[in-house]
Design an enzyme around this catalytic site. Structure first.
Site, short mmCIF file in Angstrom:
data_model
loop_
_atom_site.label_atom_id
_atom_site.label_comp_id
_atom_site.label_asym_id
_atom_site.label_seq_id
_atom_site.Cartn_x
_atom_site.Cartn_y
_atom_site.Cartn_z
N ASP A 1 55.35 24.82 69.24
CA ASP A 1 54.99 24.13 68.01
C ASP A 1 53.73 23.33 68.34
OD1 ASP A 1 55.17 22.89 65.44
OD2 ASP A 1 56.18 21.18 66.36
N ASP B 1 52.22 20.03 66.30
CA ASP B 1 52.32 18.59 66.09
C ASP B 1 53.60 18.04 66.71
OD1 ASP B 1 49.92 18.28 64.46
OD2 ASP B 1 51.01 19.48 62.99
#
Length: 287
Positions: free
Chosen positions: A48, A50
């Site tokens: 991922d 953020d």
């Protein structure tokens, strides 16, 4: 240290083995692991963005959403989305979806929103998101954000072992590319990004992870995902992938009971919480 990893009760042997192997007590197993062949390592390592590559949310995206709101005349309040409220809004995957949810459910009387047609609201959200992304990229370019500890190390380990690396995010692709570029061109130029509206349904839907596996030509069960949030974890598991969680500022108290392992961070050399070899099938399968 690694003792921060939490086990999930009642796991199948493979998942329980992973949690046990990744805990601090399993450190001596590294000697044996050094002899493992690459065949039982992940085919792909999917990050991922953020909160995983960089802790961007509180002092990055949130700040720039607020700047965009002020600059476009939506509000005069530079802290419309406070730290705590933004943490709640992060339960909604995707920035455009987050704004739509907020103005529809929390602030429908906002003049800039209330006075627009459905089509006008869609255009307003798009414009706000475009400006927010531009402001965020300026912040990244100014060097105001940094990679989280251990990210560079784990990416290097994956490249050295010929394990494919990709980034899968609900954020705008340009914003994600700005963060990935912090790894340096040798890595960034060879890391595919699956982000934003590349899939019709965002996390916790597994679509983005399923797309990544298909595009990379790998099996879902041979992918390991690194996530920081409950919605990202649910997306990874729904795609049939293993998932290790590295908690971030906003997600420390979320429910990670279905994760294969949970850590405070990946960790730099000398303080590493786990390595690529500890994401091998042997580690996941050995209780």
């Amino acid at each position: 240290g690694c003792g921060a990893a939490r086990r999930r009760g009642g796991l199948a042997r493979t998942r329980a083995g992973n949690s046990a192997a990744l805990r601090g007590a399993a450190r001596p197993r590294r000697v044996a692991a050094a002899a493992l062949r690459n065949w039982d390592w992940p085919q792909a390592l999917l990050f991922d963005c953020d909160g995983v590559l960089c802790d961007t949310e509180r002092d990055g995206h949130r700040v720039n959403f607020n700047k965009a709101f002020v600059q476009m005349g939506v509000t005069a309040d530079p802290e419309l989305w406070g730290v705590e409220e933004y943490g709640e809004l992060l339960r909604i995957g995707g920035g455009k979806e987050r704004m739509t949810h907020y103005f529809t459910n929390s602030a429908p009387e906002t003049p800039a929103w209330a006075g627009k047609s459905e089509e006008g609201r869609v255009e307003m959200v798009k414009a706000l998101h475009k400006l927010k992304t531009e402001l965020f990229l300026e912040q990244v370019a100014a060097g105001e954000l940094a990679l989280r500890p251990g990210v560079q190390r784990l990416v290097k380990e994956a490249f050295d072992a010929d394990v494919k690396v990709a980034v899968c995010s609900t954020s705008n692709e340009k914003a994600v590319a700005g963060i990935v570029a912090m790894l340096g061109p040798a890595y960034a130029d060879n890391i595919p990004i699956y982000a934003g509206d590349v899939v019709p349904r965002k996390k916790p839907d597994p679509a983005v992870y399923m797309l990544a596996a298909e595009e990379l030509g790998v099996e879902a069960k041979r992918c390991v995902v690194v996530e920081d949030s409950n919605i990202g974890l649910r997306a990874a598991k729904a795609a049939g992938m293993r998932c290790v969680v590295t908690q971030s500022g906003y997600t420390a108290d979320e429910d990670f009971s279905i994760a294969d392992a949970v850590f405070p961070e990946i960790g730099d050399d000398g303080a590493e919480q786990f390595s690529l070899q500890e994401l091998s099938q042997t580690y996941f399968d050995t209780a």
